[in-house]
Write an enzyme that holds these catalytic residues in place. Structure first.
Site, PDB file in Angstrom:
ATOM      1  N   ARG A  50       0.846  -1.181   0.000  1.00 26.57           N
ATOM      2  CA  ARG A  50       0.000   0.000   0.000  1.00 26.57           C
ATOM      3  C   ARG A  50       0.890   1.241   0.000  1.00 26.57           C
ATOM      4  O   ARG A  50       1.447   1.609   1.027  1.00 26.57           O
ATOM      5  CB  ARG A  50      -0.921   0.007   1.227  1.00 26.57           C
ATOM      6  CG  ARG A  50      -1.888  -1.165   1.256  1.00 26.57           C
ATOM      7  CD  ARG A  50      -2.743  -1.151   2.495  1.00 26.57           C
ATOM      8  NE  ARG A  50      -1.948  -1.379   3.700  1.00 26.57           N
ATOM      9  CZ  ARG A  50      -2.454  -1.407   4.929  1.00 26.57           C
ATOM     10  NH1 ARG A  50      -3.755  -1.219   5.120  1.00 26.57           N
ATOM     11  NH2 ARG A  50      -1.669  -1.633   5.965  1.00 26.57           N
ATOM     12  N   ASP A  52       2.011   5.166  -0.171  1.00 21.70           N
ATOM     13  CA  ASP A  52       1.493   6.390   0.442  1.00 21.70           C
ATOM     14  C   ASP A  52       1.068   7.409  -0.610  1.00 21.70           C
ATOM     15  O   ASP A  52       1.338   7.262  -1.797  1.00 21.70           O
ATOM     16  CB  ASP A  52       2.573   7.035   1.317  1.00 21.70           C
ATOM     17  CG  ASP A  52       2.765   6.320   2.645  1.00 21.70           C
ATOM     18  OD1 ASP A  52       1.859   5.557   3.043  1.00 21.70           O
ATOM     19  OD2 ASP A  52       3.814   6.517   3.270  1.00 21.70           O
ATOM     20  N   ARG A 198      11.590   5.869   2.797  1.00 21.85           N
ATOM     21  CA  ARG A 198      11.744   7.318   2.849  1.00 21.85           C
ATOM     22  C   ARG A 198      12.585   7.747   4.054  1.00 21.85           C
ATOM     23  O   ARG A 198      13.356   8.703   3.979  1.00 21.85           O
ATOM     24  CB  ARG A 198      10.376   7.988   2.876  1.00 21.85           C
ATOM     25  CG  ARG A 198       9.627   7.895   1.547  1.00 21.85           C
ATOM     26  CD  ARG A 198       8.180   8.312   1.674  1.00 21.85           C
ATOM     27  NE  ARG A 198       8.064   9.672   2.194  1.00 21.85           N
ATOM     28  CZ  ARG A 198       6.902  10.202   2.581  1.00 21.85           C
ATOM     29  NH1 ARG A 198       5.784   9.479   2.511  1.00 21.85           N
ATOM     30  NH2 ARG A 198       6.860  11.429   3.042  1.00 21.85           N
TER      31      ARG A 198
END
Length: 252
Positions: A50, A52, A198
């Site tokens: 999933r 972002d 990230r």
């Protein structure tokens, strides 16, 4: 009931992430509407990950179960026709064999993070790269990234909202290289924590500008404390590039 494996490419900028969220624009929501439009079936699409808000994909994998036995190319072409003009493309459709599942059968997920490293901002790739003006030492970043390879507690690089049961993950690959004006960071693991890529990218960028050392990255990892993480890189430059499975689990 046939299970169809979908390989997807999308620009994440217009969407509030992959997962369906009511009336908000999401990749999953758009795909499910396209399935309904061509097949008349309301389905719940399952995916390997999933992403972002604002994160892109060149090799996301998902699956749908349909009552009718359609040819894979018919499913691909019909979905793409109903996805116009959204920035989502179904690259390939295959038949899942046996108990194959897009999420639970995955053996590896791969991500690429693109940093545009030059004084001038991006024009053509605006929203698809992270623009870093200060020169980055890609070799130093790569050396520091090797600290992350292996089985570790990645609590430091785990978002506070992460719902994973355990912070332990095995990083199979962490590679940093310069490609022209860009610095590319590639990561591979069976699974990742929420915003782990990230978080690692932002930390390694600190090494690239000379603010951190490889030793600092190691200390941050071993701290097992979110507060020890460097700045979190923006979503713009992140791509889910591929998901691996056992070869026998799919067919054309």
């Amino acid at each position: 009931m046939p299970r169809y494996r979908l390989t997807l490419e999308y620009d994440g900028r217009p969407y509030k992430g992959f997962q369906a969220q009511g009336d908000l624009p999401t990749v999953q929501g758009s795909l499910e509407r396209a399935v309904l439009a061509f097949s008349g079936e309301a389905v719940r699409l399952q995916a390997a990950g999933r992403t972002d808000t604002g994160v892109h994909a060149t090799g996301q994998v998902a699956h749908i179960d349909l009552a009718k036995d359609w040819k894979p190319e018919v499913v691909r072409n019909a979905l793409n026709a109903h996805l116009v003009p959204e920035p989502i493309a179904v690259l390939e459709v295959e038949i899942g064999v046996g108990d194959w599942h897009s999420r639970f059968s995955a053996t590896e997920r791969r991500y690429l993070y693109r940093i545009l490293n030059r004084p001038a901002r991006a024009a053509l790739d605006f929203g698809r790269v992270w623009h870093a003006r200060k020169p980055l030492d890609a070799e130093a970043m790569h050396s520091a990234a090797q600290v992350l390879v292996g089985h570790h507690d990645f609590t430091t690089f785990r978002d506070l909202q992460c719902q994973a049961k355990s912070p332990f993950k095995t990083m199979d690959l962490a590679r940093v290289s310069r490609v022209g004006e860009e610095v590319h960071l590639e990561f591979a693991s069976r699974s990742f924590l929420h915003r782990q890529v990230r978080s690692m990218t932002g930390t390694l960028a600190e090494v690239g500008i000379g603010r951190w050392t490889a030793g600092d990255v190691k200390a941050a990892l071993e701290a097992r404390d979110r507060r020890a993480c460097g700045p979190v890189a923006p979503a713009d430059g992140l791509y889910l590039t591929g998901v691996s499975y056992e070869a026998a689990k799919v067919s054309k």
